[in-house]
Scaffold this active site. Sequence first.
Site, PDB file in Angstrom:
ATOM      1  N   LYS A  71       5.219  54.815 -12.508  1.00 36.76           N
ATOM      2  CA  LYS A  71       3.775  54.938 -12.230  1.00 36.76           C
ATOM      3  C   LYS A  71       3.473  56.216 -11.451  1.00 36.76           C
ATOM      4  O   LYS A  71       2.558  56.965 -11.790  1.00 36.76           O
ATOM      5  CB  LYS A  71       3.281  53.732 -11.408  1.00 36.76           C
ATOM      6  CG  LYS A  71       3.352  52.409 -12.111  1.00 36.76           C
ATOM      7  CD  LYS A  71       2.782  51.298 -11.255  1.00 36.76           C
ATOM      8  CE  LYS A  71       3.554  51.092  -9.960  1.00 36.76           C
ATOM      9  NZ  LYS A  71       4.919  50.572 -10.198  1.00 36.76           N
ATOM     10  N   ARG A 182      18.909  54.879  -9.668  1.00 39.15           N
ATOM     11  CA  ARG A 182      18.137  55.686  -8.718  1.00 39.15           C
ATOM     12  C   ARG A 182      18.979  56.110  -7.519  1.00 39.15           C
ATOM     13  O   ARG A 182      19.748  55.326  -6.975  1.00 39.15           O
ATOM     14  CB  ARG A 182      16.904  54.915  -8.228  1.00 39.15           C
ATOM     15  CG  ARG A 182      15.873  54.697  -9.307  1.00 39.15           C
ATOM     16  CD  ARG A 182      14.563  54.199  -8.757  1.00 39.15           C
ATOM     17  NE  ARG A 182      14.649  52.898  -8.119  1.00 39.15           N
ATOM     18  CZ  ARG A 182      13.591  52.137  -7.836  1.00 39.15           C
ATOM     19  NH1 ARG A 182      12.386  52.573  -8.143  1.00 39.15           N
ATOM     20  NH2 ARG A 182      13.737  50.963  -7.262  1.00 39.15           N
ATOM     21  N   ARG A 226      19.446  53.125  -2.680  1.00 38.50           N
ATOM     22  CA  ARG A 226      18.574  52.226  -1.915  1.00 38.50           C
ATOM     23  C   ARG A 226      19.228  50.858  -1.772  1.00 38.50           C
ATOM     24  O   ARG A 226      19.845  50.347  -2.713  1.00 38.50           O
ATOM     25  CB  ARG A 226      17.228  52.066  -2.638  1.00 38.50           C
ATOM     26  CG  ARG A 226      16.304  53.244  -2.446  1.00 38.50           C
ATOM     27  CD  ARG A 226      15.048  53.142  -3.284  1.00 38.50           C
ATOM     28  NE  ARG A 226      14.446  51.820  -3.329  1.00 38.50           N
ATOM     29  CZ  ARG A 226      13.208  51.579  -3.778  1.00 38.50           C
ATOM     30  NH1 ARG A 226      12.469  52.581  -4.223  1.00 38.50           N
ATOM     31  NH2 ARG A 226      12.727  50.364  -3.803  1.00 38.50           N
ATOM     32  N   ARG A 237      12.718  41.231  -8.271  1.00 44.40           N
ATOM     33  CA  ARG A 237      11.502  42.005  -8.039  1.00 44.40           C
ATOM     34  C   ARG A 237      10.662  42.061  -9.309  1.00 44.40           C
ATOM     35  O   ARG A 237       9.430  41.937  -9.268  1.00 44.40           O
ATOM     36  CB  ARG A 237      11.893  43.410  -7.579  1.00 44.40           C
ATOM     37  CG  ARG A 237      10.829  44.126  -6.762  1.00 44.40           C
ATOM     38  CD  ARG A 237      11.424  45.240  -5.933  1.00 44.40           C
ATOM     39  NE  ARG A 237      12.127  46.215  -6.751  1.00 44.40           N
ATOM     40  CZ  ARG A 237      13.226  46.845  -6.378  1.00 44.40           C
ATOM     41  NH1 ARG A 237      13.780  46.585  -5.230  1.00 44.40           N
ATOM     42  NH2 ARG A 237      13.785  47.740  -7.161  1.00 44.40           N
TER      43      ARG A 237
END
Length: 291
Positions: A71, A182, A226, A237
């Site tokens: 996004k 990531r 992370r 999530r």
Amino acid sequence: MAAVQRLLRAAASGGSAMAAAARRRMTSLATDQAPSAAAGFSFAAEERVRRRPMAERNVQWVFLGCPGVGKGTYASRLSRLLGVPHIATGDLVRDELASTGPLAAQLAEIVNQGKLVSDEIIFNLLSKRLKKGEDQGESGFILDGFPRTVKQAEILDGVTDIDMVVNLKLREDVLVEKCLGRRICGQCGKNFNLACIDVKGENGLPAIYMEPLLPPNNCMPKLITRADDTEEVVQNRLRIYNDMSQPVEGFYREQGKLLEFDLPGGIPESWPKLLQVLNLEDQEELKLAAA
């Protein structure tokens, strides 16, 4: 989706012209009445945003999508292209925490206790940001990942007008792989992705190829994963997001404002197709392609 595309059919040639064209074609989507859900929220007079007719302002869009779908990437690109601010509520909270503003201490206590920031605080921060932008001559905005609930969507309609909601979609198995790849550089803070995604099309799902976003050599030894980027946490999530997002998508679908866009791949594949759906052109990329 077809209705929204019809509203955006005529292309424009440059940033301000594109925004004007998109703005004109979204006029029929403007809402004239503020939902009653906003009545329970008090906003300081100096933080109220003046509602302006669509012909006098830039586009006011929302970007939705699962965590990790991109996004922020696409919203920020469109922000630069159309000359409108890209606003993420997470950034608003972080900025307030780093300030000496009246909400900083209250927010610090909430965050430190692992609690959710209330809708009232979020909307006061958002109203303040929109009013500040208006005072500085900004026009329009792209909201990133907000609202997340129907209640928030109703209150947002009471604060300002939303012209269109772009809902980015991607295969869940690809999303999980993307999130697990990531990395963040512990020194410069930039985001990278080590995953090279090459998934075959099957069971009606499209094939997806995404090249890794590799860091420069000096960042490679400083990469950090992370703590919440584990497969179990990512899938949980996504499950929570899907449960929460469906009513919000339905809310905007009923208003005729929802544009659903299935990402066909990484940025090189998806960006041109997103522009095509929105009937926009990236002049810089056109110049590079013609060079």
